[in-house]
Design an enzyme around this catalytic site. Structure first.
Site, PDB file in Angstrom:
ATOM      1  N   LYS A 179       4.674  -2.590  -4.542  1.00 33.15           N
ATOM      2  CA  LYS A 179       4.108  -3.886  -4.052  1.00 33.15           C
ATOM      3  C   LYS A 179       2.445  -3.852  -3.854  1.00 33.15           C
ATOM      4  O   LYS A 179       1.983  -3.189  -3.071  1.00 33.15           O
ATOM      5  CB  LYS A 179       4.704  -3.926  -2.276  1.00 33.15           C
ATOM      6  CG  LYS A 179       4.752  -5.308  -2.029  1.00 33.15           C
ATOM      7  CD  LYS A 179       4.346  -5.304  -0.559  1.00 33.15           C
ATOM      8  CE  LYS A 179       2.786  -5.191  -0.096  1.00 33.15           C
ATOM      9  NZ  LYS A 179       1.835  -6.438  -0.561  1.00 33.15           N
ATOM     10  N   GLU A 182      -1.127  -8.793  -2.000  1.00 30.40           N
ATOM     11  CA  GLU A 182      -1.028  -9.906  -2.360  1.00 30.40           C
ATOM     12  C   GLU A 182      -2.190 -10.770  -2.591  1.00 30.40           C
ATOM     13  O   GLU A 182      -2.189 -11.739  -3.204  1.00 30.40           O
ATOM     14  CB  GLU A 182      -0.111 -10.786  -1.146  1.00 30.40           C
ATOM     15  CG  GLU A 182      -1.109 -10.860   0.344  1.00 30.40           C
ATOM     16  CD  GLU A 182      -0.984  -9.447   1.111  1.00 30.40           C
ATOM     17  OE1 GLU A 182      -0.682  -8.393   0.548  1.00 30.40           O
ATOM     18  OE2 GLU A 182      -1.288  -9.579   2.370  1.00 30.40           O
ATOM     19  N   SER A 232      -5.796   0.258   4.871  1.00 28.91           N
ATOM     20  CA  SER A 232      -6.661   0.400   5.999  1.00 28.91           C
ATOM     21  C   SER A 232      -5.995   1.377   7.008  1.00 28.91           C
ATOM     22  O   SER A 232      -4.537   1.759   6.793  1.00 28.91           O
ATOM     23  CB  SER A 232      -6.812  -0.766   6.743  1.00 28.91           C
ATOM     24  OG  SER A 232      -5.486  -1.536   6.977  1.00 28.91           O
ATOM     25  N   CYS A 287     -13.120   2.878  -0.649  1.00 29.77           N
ATOM     26  CA  CYS A 287     -12.925   3.723   0.448  1.00 29.77           C
ATOM     27  C   CYS A 287     -13.990   4.683   0.170  1.00 29.77           C
ATOM     28  O   CYS A 287     -13.959   5.717   1.162  1.00 29.77           O
ATOM     29  CB  CYS A 287     -11.547   4.385   0.590  1.00 29.77           C
ATOM     30  SG  CYS A 287     -11.281   5.105  -0.922  1.00 29.77           S
ATOM     31  N   GLU A 386     -15.188   0.973  10.090  1.00 32.42           N
ATOM     32  CA  GLU A 386     -15.454   0.655   8.637  1.00 32.42           C
ATOM     33  C   GLU A 386     -15.707  -0.592   8.630  1.00 32.42           C
ATOM     34  O   GLU A 386     -14.885  -1.508   9.179  1.00 32.42           O
ATOM     35  CB  GLU A 386     -14.132   0.927   8.088  1.00 32.42           C
ATOM     36  CG  GLU A 386     -14.038   0.725   6.625  1.00 32.42           C
ATOM     37  CD  GLU A 386     -12.594   1.173   6.081  1.00 32.42           C
ATOM     38  OE1 GLU A 386     -11.541   0.684   6.341  1.00 32.42           O
ATOM     39  OE2 GLU A 386     -12.857   1.708   4.779  1.00 32.42           O
TER      40      GLU A 386
HETATM   41  P1  NAD Z   1      -4.591  -3.276   4.311  1.00 35.32           P
HETATM   42  O1  NAD Z   1      -4.082  -2.213   4.950  1.00 35.32           O
HETATM   43  O2  NAD Z   1      -4.771  -4.790   4.871  1.00 35.32           O
HETATM   44  O3  NAD Z   1      -3.501  -3.539   2.811  1.00 35.32           O
HETATM   45  C1  NAD Z   1      -2.857  -2.636   2.176  1.00 35.32           C
HETATM   46  C2  NAD Z   1      -1.529  -3.133   1.807  1.00 35.32           C
HETATM   47  O4  NAD Z   1      -0.837  -3.062   3.060  1.00 35.32           O
HETATM   48  C3  NAD Z   1      -1.276  -4.391   1.074  1.00 35.32           C
HETATM   49  O5  NAD Z   1      -0.371  -4.246   0.113  1.00 35.32           O
HETATM   50  C4  NAD Z   1      -0.898  -5.085   2.310  1.00 35.32           C
HETATM   51  O6  NAD Z   1      -0.009  -6.174   1.906  1.00 35.32           O
HETATM   52  C5  NAD Z   1      -0.175  -4.336   3.074  1.00 35.32           C
HETATM   53  N1  NAD Z   1      -0.112  -4.751   4.624  1.00 35.32           N
HETATM   54  C6  NAD Z   1      -1.183  -5.316   5.369  1.00 35.32           C
HETATM   55  N2  NAD Z   1      -1.009  -5.312   6.551  1.00 35.32           N
HETATM   56  C7  NAD Z   1       0.342  -4.689   6.669  1.00 35.32           C
HETATM   57  C8  NAD Z   1       1.347  -4.892   7.828  1.00 35.32           C
HETATM   58  N3  NAD Z   1       0.852  -5.081   9.067  1.00 35.32           N
HETATM   59  N4  NAD Z   1       2.458  -4.148   8.020  1.00 35.32           N
HETATM   60  C9  NAD Z   1       2.824  -3.668   6.449  1.00 35.32           C
HETATM   61  N5  NAD Z   1       2.323  -3.971   5.429  1.00 35.32           N
HETATM   62  C10 NAD Z   1       0.886  -4.457   5.474  1.00 35.32           C
HETATM   63  O7  NAD Z   1      -5.805  -2.882   3.289  1.00 35.32           O
HETATM   64  P2  NAD Z   1      -6.600  -3.802   2.207  1.00 35.32           P
HETATM   65  O8  NAD Z   1      -7.607  -4.668   3.195  1.00 35.32           O
HETATM   66  O9  NAD Z   1      -5.942  -4.361   1.219  1.00 35.32           O
HETATM   67  O10 NAD Z   1      -7.638  -2.596   1.436  1.00 35.32           O
HETATM   68  C11 NAD Z   1      -8.879  -2.293   2.228  1.00 35.32           C
HETATM   69  C12 NAD Z   1      -8.480  -0.889   3.037  1.00 35.32           C
HETATM   70  O11 NAD Z   1      -8.101  -0.003   2.007  1.00 35.32           O
HETATM   71  C13 NAD Z   1     -10.014  -0.334   3.454  1.00 35.32           C
HETATM   72  O12 NAD Z   1      -9.552   0.222   4.826  1.00 35.32           O
HETATM   73  C14 NAD Z   1     -10.173   0.831   2.459  1.00 35.32           C
HETATM   74  O13 NAD Z   1     -10.785   1.843   3.130  1.00 35.32           O
HETATM   75  C15 NAD Z   1      -8.629   1.455   2.222  1.00 35.32           C
HETATM   76  N6  NAD Z   1      -8.732   2.074   1.006  1.00 35.32           N
HETATM   77  C16 NAD Z   1      -8.506   3.381   1.119  1.00 35.32           C
HETATM   78  C17 NAD Z   1      -8.420   4.248  -0.079  1.00 35.32           C
HETATM   79  C18 NAD Z   1      -8.197   5.705   0.129  1.00 35.32           C
HETATM   80  O14 NAD Z   1      -7.997   6.443  -0.752  1.00 35.32           O
HETATM   81  N7  NAD Z   1      -8.261   6.253   1.375  1.00 35.32           N
HETATM   82  C19 NAD Z   1      -8.597   3.614  -1.284  1.00 35.32           C
HETATM   83  C20 NAD Z   1      -8.830   2.349  -1.365  1.00 35.32           C
HETATM   84  C21 NAD Z   1      -8.836   1.474  -0.473  1.00 35.32           C
END
Ligand code: NAD
Length: 502
Positions: A179, A182, A232, A287, A386
């Site tokens: 998944k 989006e 996140s 990240c 962050e």
């Molecule tokens: P996000 O958490 O908003 O979304 C990540 C995924 O979760 C997406 O596929 C999204 O559709 C899904 N999602 C979002 N909200 C949700 C919910 N309430 N319930 C279920 N699923 C949900 O993250 P983002 O904004 O797409 O990416 C940025 C974040 O990712 C930053 O915090 C960054 O630090 C982190 N990140 C971490 C790493 C790592 O290795 N630690 C690597 C890349 C990115």
């Protein structure tokens, strides 16, 4: 053949079918360089998600029984297709994400390395044997796939982060449901096409698009065995808690606040360039991006002055089809506003903005220049939250111990780096800093495919990390067999041995 054309509804992959699900719930995919809508992502219902899981479950028995060398050969072919389509894959990352083409090429290269790692998995999957653990008894431990695995990925690495997961899971004999974010589904769809072109049997790799409804269906379905998540921290925690409560094994990588410690003996010209590359590369949306520089002793002025001079020369602009930029846009206009608000929050809390990235840019892209915030104290929000945009905060402390203490108080623990010529300071830092990935004169210490991506604290929920041997262990479970073969009386021995199947 490319399944996605401009403004098309992005298809899902269910077995051998590419099709958009019937739904009125759609979300826009933008080209952040221009602000244009380039596609729409359908948000699958729980029922539509379950249908995809069932297809992955149906493909499991045959795939897990396919010899591992044949599974690995699919990865060799995928690697060669990725090389062949390298520029196209990089351009697609830039188009849907906004990072520069150079950054997109680096991302795809990292993805290719994951496929190379997966292709080498047969040599990691060897079991252990201990003969004669008791008289006439041999013991062996061998690895089996876990079942249907799920990957839920963030927007910031549309190509690489899916590749952290499915090549390893699939080569270990599992089937997969991805998944993708989006916001950036196009790279994942293209990788799915290349996988099928590489000869992967239908049903082994599937792609579903969606939001919380779809994610919840993945987290609670009986036929899902394992969930890999990157995103996140609040969502990572939710995924970990919900997935494990439903009996899945879960690895969930979260957000970060990466500290960059600068000692007064550092090579300041080199250090400033590394700080800027760490904080402003990919417009700060990594990240592993440096987010808080901690200048020790006399390092404060040269760091801030150097950053203001150097970052002020970075060319900020639309990156799609344009190589003459150093920094592209952020993902969405709302995100640009959210990041920019941190500059007001910082001044409100008593810090000073030494370089302000808020400018009028031509066009409708989501552009924001690099910013440097000086005189940051540990209690301020820019020191602890962050931001995930091109803002580097600078705190000034007197000693390395104070810098280490700031790390101890940090809720995250992804990466951290020190810049110094002192082996002693570097060793103290390496030994005592409260984070899982450490750089010594390296501003973005992101491990390659062969090492685990070892976030600590609230940057990771789970046990086995993504990538490297831990990644392989996550996607397999062990079976231990004890064997005793009593001596057979030859006169009763049936010489015809028939296979009974499984
Ligand atoms: P996000 O958490 O908003 O979304 C990540 C995924 O979760 C997406 O596929 C999204 O559709 C899904 N999602 C979002 N909200 C949700 C919910 N309430 N319930 C279920 N699923 C949900 O993250 P983002 O904004 O797409 O990416 C940025 C974040 O990712 C930053 O915090 C960054 O630090 C982190 N990140 C971490 C790493 C790592 O290795 N630690 C690597 C890349 C990115």
């Amino acid at each position: 053949m490319t399944a996605v054309t401009a403004t098309q509804t992005v298809p899902m992959l269910c077995g051998d079918r590419w099709q958009a699900p019937e739904t009125s719930r759609l979300t826009d995919v933008y080209n952040p360089s221009t602000g244009e809508i380039i596609a729409q992502t359908p948000l699958a219902t729980a029922e539509q998600t379950a249908e995809v899981i069932e297809v992955a479950a149906a493909a499991l028995a045959t795939w897990s029984d396919t010899p591992v060398v044949e599974r690995a050969r699919v990865m060799f072919r995928l690697r060669s297709l990725m090389e062949q389509h390298f520029e196209e894959l990089a351009a697609l990352v830039t188009r849907e994400h906004g990072k520069t083409l150079a950054e997109a090429r680096a991302e795809v290269n990292r993805g290719v390395e994951m496929v190379e790692f997966a292709a080498s998995i047969p040599s990691l999957l060897n079991g252990d044997v201990l003969p004669n653990v008791a008289p006439g008894v041999d013991a062996e431990a061998i690895r089996h796939p876990v079942g249907v695995c799920v990957g839920i990925t963030p927007y910031n690495f549309p190509n690489m982060v899916p590749l952290w997961m499915f090549p390893v899971a699939i080569t270990c004999g599992n089937t997969f449901v991805l998944k993708p974010s989006e916001k950036v589904p196009l790279s994942a769809v293209r990788l799915g096409e290349l996988l099928l072109d590489a000869g992967l049997p239908p049903g082994v790799m599937n792609i579903v698009h969606g939001d919380k409804e779809c994610v919840d269906a993945l987290l609670t379905h009986d036929k899902v065995a394992a969930v890999s998540f990157v995103g996140s921290t609040p969502v990572a925690k939710y995924i970990y808690e919900t997935g494990t409560a439903n009996g899945k094994r879960v690895q969930a990588a979260g957000g970060a606040k990466n500290h960059l410690i600068v000692m007064p003996d550092a090579d300041m010209d080199q250090t400033v360039k590394q700080l800027a590359a760490s904080a402003f590369g990919c417009a700060g949306q990594r990240c592993m991006a440096g987010s808080l520089a901690v200048a020790v002793g006399g390092a404060g002025d040269p760091v801030v002055d150097g950053l203001v001079d150097y970052a002020g020369t970075l060319r900020v602009g639309p990156s799609d089809g344009n190589e003459e930029v150093d920094m592209g846009p952020v993902i969405r206009d709302e995100h640009r506003q959210r990041v920019a608000r941190y500059l007001d929050i910082a001044t409100g809390e008593g810090a000073s903005v030494a370089l302000d990235g808020r400018r009028d840019f031509a066009g409708n892209g989501f552009l924001l220049g690099p910013s440097v915030v000086d005189q940051v104290k540990p209690v301020m929000r820019v020191a602890s939250e962050e931001i995930f945009g091109p803002v580097l905060s600078v705190a000034r402390v007197d000693t390395l111990d104070e810098a280490l203490a700031m790390g101890r108080d940090c809720e995250f623990g992804n990466g951290a780096a020190i810049f110094t010529r002192s082996g002693y300071a570097a060793r103290e830092f390496k030994q005592h800093f409260n984070a899982g990935m450490i750089g010594i004169n390296v501003g973005v210490p992101a491990p390659m495919a062969w090492f685990p991506f070892t976030g600590w604290n609230r940057s990771f929920f789970g046990d086995l990390h993504i990538q490297g041997t831990e990644g392989m262990q996550f996607y397999t479970r062990q079976k231990v067999t004890l064997t005793r073969w009593p001596q057979v009386d030859e006169s009763h021995h049936d010489p015809v041995w028939k296979s009974t199947g499984r």
